[in-house]
Design a protein around this motif. Sequence first.
Motif, PDB file in Angstrom:
ATOM      1  N   ALA A 138     -40.353  78.861  27.578  1.00 52.03           N
ATOM      2  CA  ALA A 138     -39.316  79.715  28.154  1.00 52.03           C
ATOM      3  C   ALA A 138     -39.510  79.877  29.650  1.00 52.03           C
ATOM      4  O   ALA A 138     -38.536  79.980  30.408  1.00 52.03           O
ATOM      5  CB  ALA A 138     -39.348  81.089  27.477  1.00 52.03           C
ATOM      6  N   ALA A 139     -40.761  79.897  30.082  1.00 58.21           N
ATOM      7  CA  ALA A 139     -41.059  80.099  31.502  1.00 58.21           C
ATOM      8  C   ALA A 139     -40.691  78.887  32.341  1.00 58.21           C
ATOM      9  O   ALA A 139     -40.149  79.030  33.441  1.00 58.21           O
ATOM     10  CB  ALA A 139     -42.540  80.434  31.673  1.00 58.21           C
ATOM     11  N   PHE A 140     -41.006  77.673  31.859  1.00 56.70           N
ATOM     12  CA  PHE A 140     -40.739  76.525  32.728  1.00 56.70           C
ATOM     13  C   PHE A 140     -39.287  76.044  32.666  1.00 56.70           C
ATOM     14  O   PHE A 140     -38.846  75.309  33.552  1.00 56.70           O
ATOM     15  CB  PHE A 140     -41.748  75.374  32.512  1.00 56.70           C
ATOM     16  CG  PHE A 140     -41.581  74.543  31.265  1.00 56.70           C
ATOM     17  CD1 PHE A 140     -40.523  73.671  31.105  1.00 56.70           C
ATOM     18  CD2 PHE A 140     -42.557  74.583  30.262  1.00 56.70           C
ATOM     19  CE1 PHE A 140     -40.405  72.861  29.977  1.00 56.70           C
ATOM     20  CE2 PHE A 140     -42.455  73.788  29.130  1.00 56.70           C
ATOM     21  CZ  PHE A 140     -41.364  72.927  28.993  1.00 56.70           C
ATOM     22  N   LEU A 195     -41.753  91.095  21.450  1.00 60.93           N
ATOM     23  CA  LEU A 195     -41.425  90.278  22.616  1.00 60.93           C
ATOM     24  C   LEU A 195     -41.423  88.803  22.260  1.00 60.93           C
ATOM     25  O   LEU A 195     -40.494  88.064  22.628  1.00 60.93           O
ATOM     26  CB  LEU A 195     -42.444  90.553  23.730  1.00 60.93           C
ATOM     27  CG  LEU A 195     -42.340  89.678  24.980  1.00 60.93           C
ATOM     28  CD1 LEU A 195     -41.015  89.906  25.687  1.00 60.93           C
ATOM     29  CD2 LEU A 195     -43.507  89.960  25.929  1.00 60.93           C
ATOM     30  N   GLU A 196     -42.435  88.384  21.514  1.00 59.84           N
ATOM     31  CA  GLU A 196     -42.545  86.986  21.125  1.00 59.84           C
ATOM     32  C   GLU A 196     -41.357  86.545  20.277  1.00 59.84           C
ATOM     33  O   GLU A 196     -40.762  85.485  20.521  1.00 59.84           O
ATOM     34  CB  GLU A 196     -43.847  86.789  20.338  1.00 59.84           C
ATOM     35  CG  GLU A 196     -44.160  85.350  19.988  1.00 59.84           C
ATOM     36  CD  GLU A 196     -45.462  85.254  19.212  1.00 59.84           C
ATOM     37  OE1 GLU A 196     -46.512  85.088  19.851  1.00 59.84           O
ATOM     38  OE2 GLU A 196     -45.434  85.383  17.972  1.00 59.84           O
ATOM     39  N   ARG A 197     -40.961  87.376  19.317  1.00 56.89           N
ATOM     40  CA  ARG A 197     -39.829  87.019  18.446  1.00 56.89           C
ATOM     41  C   ARG A 197     -38.520  86.963  19.238  1.00 56.89           C
ATOM     42  O   ARG A 197     -37.679  86.080  19.011  1.00 56.89           O
ATOM     43  CB  ARG A 197     -39.709  88.035  17.307  1.00 56.89           C
ATOM     44  CG  ARG A 197     -40.858  87.979  16.303  1.00 56.89           C
ATOM     45  CD  ARG A 197     -40.871  86.641  15.559  1.00 56.89           C
ATOM     46  NE  ARG A 197     -42.048  86.500  14.706  1.00 56.89           N
ATOM     47  CZ  ARG A 197     -43.103  85.770  14.999  1.00 56.89           C
ATOM     48  NH1 ARG A 197     -43.159  85.120  16.148  1.00 56.89           N
ATOM     49  NH2 ARG A 197     -44.119  85.673  14.163  1.00 56.89           N
ATOM     50  N   CYS A 198     -38.341  87.892  20.166  1.00 50.01           N
ATOM     51  CA  CYS A 198     -37.125  87.881  20.999  1.00 50.01           C
ATOM     52  C   CYS A 198     -37.072  86.609  21.842  1.00 50.01           C
ATOM     53  O   CYS A 198     -36.011  85.981  21.984  1.00 50.01           O
ATOM     54  CB  CYS A 198     -37.084  89.108  21.904  1.00 50.01           C
ATOM     55  SG  CYS A 198     -36.775  90.663  21.047  1.00 50.01           S
ATOM     56  N   MET A 199     -38.210  86.223  22.388  1.00 49.47           N
ATOM     57  CA  MET A 199     -38.251  85.035  23.235  1.00 49.47           C
ATOM     58  C   MET A 199     -38.033  83.763  22.418  1.00 49.47           C
ATOM     59  O   MET A 199     -37.382  82.823  22.878  1.00 49.47           O
ATOM     60  CB  MET A 199     -39.580  84.974  23.986  1.00 49.47           C
ATOM     61  CG  MET A 199     -39.793  86.142  24.930  1.00 49.47           C
ATOM     62  SD  MET A 199     -38.549  86.245  26.230  1.00 49.47           S
ATOM     63  CE  MET A 199     -39.174  85.033  27.355  1.00 49.47           C
ATOM     64  N   ILE A 200     -38.576  83.740  21.201  1.00 51.62           N
ATOM     65  CA  ILE A 200     -38.332  82.591  20.322  1.00 51.62           C
ATOM     66  C   ILE A 200     -36.841  82.454  20.062  1.00 51.62           C
ATOM     67  O   ILE A 200     -36.268  81.350  20.113  1.00 51.62           O
ATOM     68  CB  ILE A 200     -39.110  82.744  18.994  1.00 51.62           C
ATOM     69  CG1 ILE A 200     -40.612  82.549  19.233  1.00 51.62           C
ATOM     70  CG2 ILE A 200     -38.620  81.742  17.953  1.00 51.62           C
ATOM     71  CD1 ILE A 200     -41.479  82.873  18.026  1.00 51.62           C
ATOM     72  N   GLY A 201     -36.174  83.586  19.786  1.00 48.92           N
ATOM     73  CA  GLY A 201     -34.729  83.555  19.551  1.00 48.92           C
ATOM     74  C   GLY A 201     -33.961  83.040  20.754  1.00 48.92           C
ATOM     75  O   GLY A 201     -33.053  82.198  20.619  1.00 48.92           O
ATOM     76  N   THR A 222     -35.040  84.364  30.004  1.00 52.98           N
ATOM     77  CA  THR A 222     -36.414  84.127  29.546  1.00 52.98           C
ATOM     78  C   THR A 222     -37.372  84.017  30.729  1.00 52.98           C
ATOM     79  O   THR A 222     -38.478  84.569  30.703  1.00 52.98           O
ATOM     80  CB  THR A 222     -36.514  82.859  28.688  1.00 52.98           C
ATOM     81  OG1 THR A 222     -35.922  81.745  29.383  1.00 52.98           O
ATOM     82  CG2 THR A 222     -35.820  83.033  27.349  1.00 52.98           C
ATOM     83  N   SER A 223     -36.946  83.329  31.777  1.00 61.97           N
ATOM     84  CA  SER A 223     -37.781  83.245  32.976  1.00 61.97           C
ATOM     85  C   SER A 223     -37.881  84.594  33.677  1.00 61.97           C
ATOM     86  O   SER A 223     -38.892  84.904  34.305  1.00 61.97           O
ATOM     87  CB  SER A 223     -37.216  82.197  33.943  1.00 61.97           C
ATOM     88  OG  SER A 223     -37.313  80.903  33.391  1.00 61.97           O
ATOM     89  N   SER A 224     -36.812  85.416  33.562  1.00 61.03           N
ATOM     90  CA  SER A 224     -36.828  86.753  34.162  1.00 61.03           C
ATOM     91  C   SER A 224     -37.822  87.673  33.462  1.00 61.03           C
ATOM     92  O   SER A 224     -38.252  88.677  34.040  1.00 61.03           O
ATOM     93  CB  SER A 224     -35.425  87.382  34.087  1.00 61.03           C
ATOM     94  OG  SER A 224     -34.502  86.629  34.831  1.00 61.03           O
ATOM     95  N   VAL A 225     -38.186  87.341  32.233  1.00 63.28           N
ATOM     96  CA  VAL A 225     -39.187  88.112  31.491  1.00 63.28           C
ATOM     97  C   VAL A 225     -40.588  87.555  31.731  1.00 63.28           C
ATOM     98  O   VAL A 225     -41.536  88.303  31.990  1.00 63.28           O
ATOM     99  CB  VAL A 225     -38.875  88.108  29.977  1.00 63.28           C
ATOM    100  CG1 VAL A 225     -40.034  88.714  29.187  1.00 63.28           C
ATOM    101  CG2 VAL A 225     -37.594  88.877  29.703  1.00 63.28           C
ATOM    102  N   THR A 226     -40.732  86.235  31.673  1.00 64.11           N
ATOM    103  CA  THR A 226     -42.071  85.638  31.751  1.00 64.11           C
ATOM    104  C   THR A 226     -42.663  85.702  33.160  1.00 64.11           C
ATOM    105  O   THR A 226     -43.883  85.840  33.307  1.00 64.11           O
ATOM    106  CB  THR A 226     -42.044  84.176  31.272  1.00 64.11           C
ATOM    107  OG1 THR A 226     -41.030  83.455  31.983  1.00 64.11           O
ATOM    108  CG2 THR A 226     -41.766  84.098  29.774  1.00 64.11           C
ATOM    109  N   ALA A 227     -41.842  85.610  34.191  1.00 64.34           N
ATOM    110  CA  ALA A 227     -42.372  85.668  35.560  1.00 64.34           C
ATOM    111  C   ALA A 227     -43.024  87.027  35.855  1.00 64.34           C
ATOM    112  O   ALA A 227     -44.167  87.072  36.341  1.00 64.34           O
ATOM    113  CB  ALA A 227     -41.269  85.357  36.578  1.00 64.34           C
ATOM    114  N   PRO A 228     -42.357  88.168  35.575  1.00 61.43           N
ATOM    115  CA  PRO A 228     -43.032  89.458  35.783  1.00 61.43           C
ATOM    116  C   PRO A 228     -44.253  89.645  34.894  1.00 61.43           C
ATOM    117  O   PRO A 228     -45.253  90.231  35.310  1.00 61.43           O
ATOM    118  CB  PRO A 228     -41.941  90.486  35.427  1.00 61.43           C
ATOM    119  CG  PRO A 228     -40.657  89.767  35.548  1.00 61.43           C
ATOM    120  CD  PRO A 228     -40.958  88.349  35.170  1.00 61.43           C
TER     121      PRO A 228
END
Length: 399
Positions: free
Chosen positions: A16-18, A143-149, A284-290
Amino acid sequence: MFKFFKNIGPGTLVAAAFIGPGTVTVCTLTGVGFGYTLLWAMVLSIIATVILQEMAARIGIITRLGLADVIKAQIRHKYLKIPAIILVLSAVVIGNAAYEAGNLSGASLGMTGVFGAGFTPFYPLLIGAMAFMLLFIENYKVLERCMIGLVLVMSLSFILAAVLTKPDIGAVLRGAFIPGFSEGSILTVIGLVGTTVVPYNLFLHASLVGERWKSPDDLKAARKDTLVSVILGGLVSMAIIITAAGSGLTDVSNVMDMAKGLEPLYGRFAVYFIGTGLFAAGITSSVTAPLAAAYVANGCFGWNASLKDTRFRVVWMAVIGVGVLFASLGFNPIELILFAQVANGILLPVIALFLWWVVNKAGVLGRYKNTVLQNVISGVIILITILLGIRSIFKVFGW
């Protein structure tokens, strides 16, 4: 199938980050400019990312520390330790604050494609609020489940868009497995690898595995998670290149231009698929970067903080806040971004070499240190990261 998704973990957040708006844009321009011929660069990027992320995850699981903590512990000379900590903080914390505006702007562009331009000024604030809520939950599993979705939504959106273009499968396979350079393609190849092999993901992954797994016995699960997630992320990037190559366009400024170009051929579905995918990539990047910035600050300052710690919260809130401010005002923090690019250009080869050094230390990883084969493969990857780092610095200064 349920068991498969249940076992997916931190690797999904790495994917999700890259795959952020920057990656989507680079892949779009690659497909428009070079067709399918540079797909092999994404295959190379996937291999490099799997190798480096596996080493970071292994360090995290065996040492039970974040990568910044390991750097502090293993670099004992103060004249090396202090510059290393400053470099990491600059590249990841300050850098991610600068890039956050781009993540929010990209997600906003996707929302504009799906919902229209009527509320465009409010989209960055809305997406920033979504990222805030996902992190404020402070429950890693949620958080993990939301990001997987979100990653699955993003994957389906871009892969379906690629299918709509009815690509030449033979040309796709040749592009993926037969390396070749077209005139002017070298910078694009570097861009594709550089947007996939991301320095802050190494810190993020090493910290996240400690939230999910507690024992060296979990290494097998972590490796499988890394392999599946990174390959899925790479396939999404390849799908974007394929979509752009099949669009027939010769000039685009962003990914939504490609969607509009496809609309006469494939109807509004193309706009919806690409708009939804870009929104998912941005948020997803807006979550993983912070989150990565907070973990790095946590390690550098020795807080030993949890997700619920006030200091941890302050860092990720600050990164989101800076991103929302810049995105809402349409302000491009160009000097900050250039500084972050230089710092990341230095950080990537330094961290890659550090990873290589640590995973060969029996005193740190014991019997889980690198094998000869792992050293050969990772050595080639690290040489590539050094070249990438040098090139990114030269690019910033126009050399």
